[in-house]
Enzyme design. Structure first.
Site, PDB file in Angstrom:
ATOM      1  N   ARG A 134       0.852  97.266  31.835  1.00 32.79           N
ATOM      2  CA  ARG A 134       2.146  97.574  31.230  1.00 32.79           C
ATOM      3  C   ARG A 134       2.936  98.643  31.988  1.00 32.79           C
ATOM      4  NH1 ARG A 134       1.419  93.287  29.223  1.00 32.79           N
ATOM      5  NH2 ARG A 134       1.085  92.861  27.031  1.00 32.79           N
ATOM      6  N   SER A 135       2.742  98.679  33.292  1.00 35.47           N
ATOM      7  CA  SER A 135       3.445  99.665  34.120  1.00 35.47           C
ATOM      8  C   SER A 135       4.839  99.193  34.525  1.00 35.47           C
ATOM      9  CB  SER A 135       2.629  99.979  35.376  1.00 35.47           C
ATOM     10  OG  SER A 135       2.486  98.818  36.177  1.00 35.47           O
ATOM     11  N   THR A 168      -1.912  82.570  37.052  1.00 35.35           N
ATOM     12  CA  THR A 168      -3.368  82.526  37.084  1.00 35.35           C
ATOM     13  C   THR A 168      -3.998  82.629  35.701  1.00 35.35           C
ATOM     14  OG1 THR A 168      -3.504  84.913  37.446  1.00 35.35           O
ATOM     15  CG2 THR A 168      -3.452  83.498  39.409  1.00 35.35           C
ATOM     16  N   HIS A 221       5.856  86.343  29.525  1.00 34.93           N
ATOM     17  CA  HIS A 221       6.117  86.268  30.972  1.00 34.93           C
ATOM     18  C   HIS A 221       7.061  85.111  31.285  1.00 34.93           C
ATOM     19  CE1 HIS A 221       3.688  89.182  33.310  1.00 34.93           C
ATOM     20  NE2 HIS A 221       2.981  89.264  32.193  1.00 34.93           N
ATOM     21  N   GLU A 274       0.123  76.287  37.917  1.00 33.00           N
ATOM     22  CA  GLU A 274      -1.054  76.853  37.260  1.00 33.00           C
ATOM     23  C   GLU A 274      -2.198  76.853  38.270  1.00 33.00           C
ATOM     24  OE1 GLU A 274      -0.928  77.973  34.118  1.00 33.00           O
ATOM     25  OE2 GLU A 274       1.070  77.212  33.648  1.00 33.00           O
TER      26      GLU A 274
END
Length: 194
Positions: free
Chosen positions: A12-13, A35, A50, A62
């Site tokens: 979460r940066s 991934t 995302h 994928e």
């Protein structure tokens, strides 16, 4: 010869958002290499978030076990690649192998790590042969305490060595801390402006 840009940071940066900004500057057709697998509700939610934050026009591939194959196959059909994330790819490859994680024999750990590093080398080679850049997102997992379990320690060490190898091959490396990207290799040092 393709360029490699590595974006690292803690959970979460803001590293994925920064990587997406870098990718958007490459052009309209970014091959997004995903991934993660939706094995539970939490991961399904992360994947959905995302997807919402990146452009819908970016085709998604994928690749939970082999991102290198996508890079090798799609280079002439896109403006760049965004691999998110290398850490999940490493996890998938580790867990695809059988091991007694409570008491793993050292030779087995060496085999599993070698498998991970084979994929890293294949990714580097595939990127080098492409006319477009590869942006790879990874987690910096070595800033915390030493994990208690053998599996967690092995993951931390294996991911750290894989990150080092990819960073050594990369043209640029960015560390994202609290939403602020800092260029640590290539480009200019200090805060990065995408």
């Amino acid at each position: 010869m393709g360029r490699i840009i590595l974006v690292t940071g803690g959970a979460r940066s803001g590293k994925s958002r920064f990587a997406e900004q870098l990718a958007a500057d490459l052009g309209g057709r970014i091959a997004y290499i995903a991934t993660a697998r939706a094995l539970d509700a939490e991961m399904a939610d992360r994947i959905a978030r995302h997807r919402q934050q990146r452009p819908a026009a970016w085709p998604t591939f994928e690749a939970p076990l082999s991102a290198a194959a996508v890079v090798a196959a799609e280079g002439g059909r896109c403006d760049g690649f965004l691999l998110d994330c290398l850490t999940v790819l490493i996890t998938n490859r580790i867990l695809a192998r059988e091991a007694d994680w409570d008491n793993p024999p050292m030779h087995r750990l060496a085999e599993i790590e070698a498998d991970v590093l084979v994929e890293i080398e294949a990714l580097i080679a595939a990127a080098a042969g492409q006319p477009v850049p590869l942006i790879a997102v990874t987690n910096e997992v070595g800033f915390g305490i030493v994990p208690l379990s053998p599996l967690a320690r092995f993951f931390r060490d294996c991911a750290g060595r894989a990150n080092q190898r990819l960073a050594a091959a990369a043209d640029e490396v960015h560390l994202v801390v609290s939403g602020i990207p800092v260029c640590i290799k290539g480009g200019r040092s200090g805060p990065c402006v995408p």
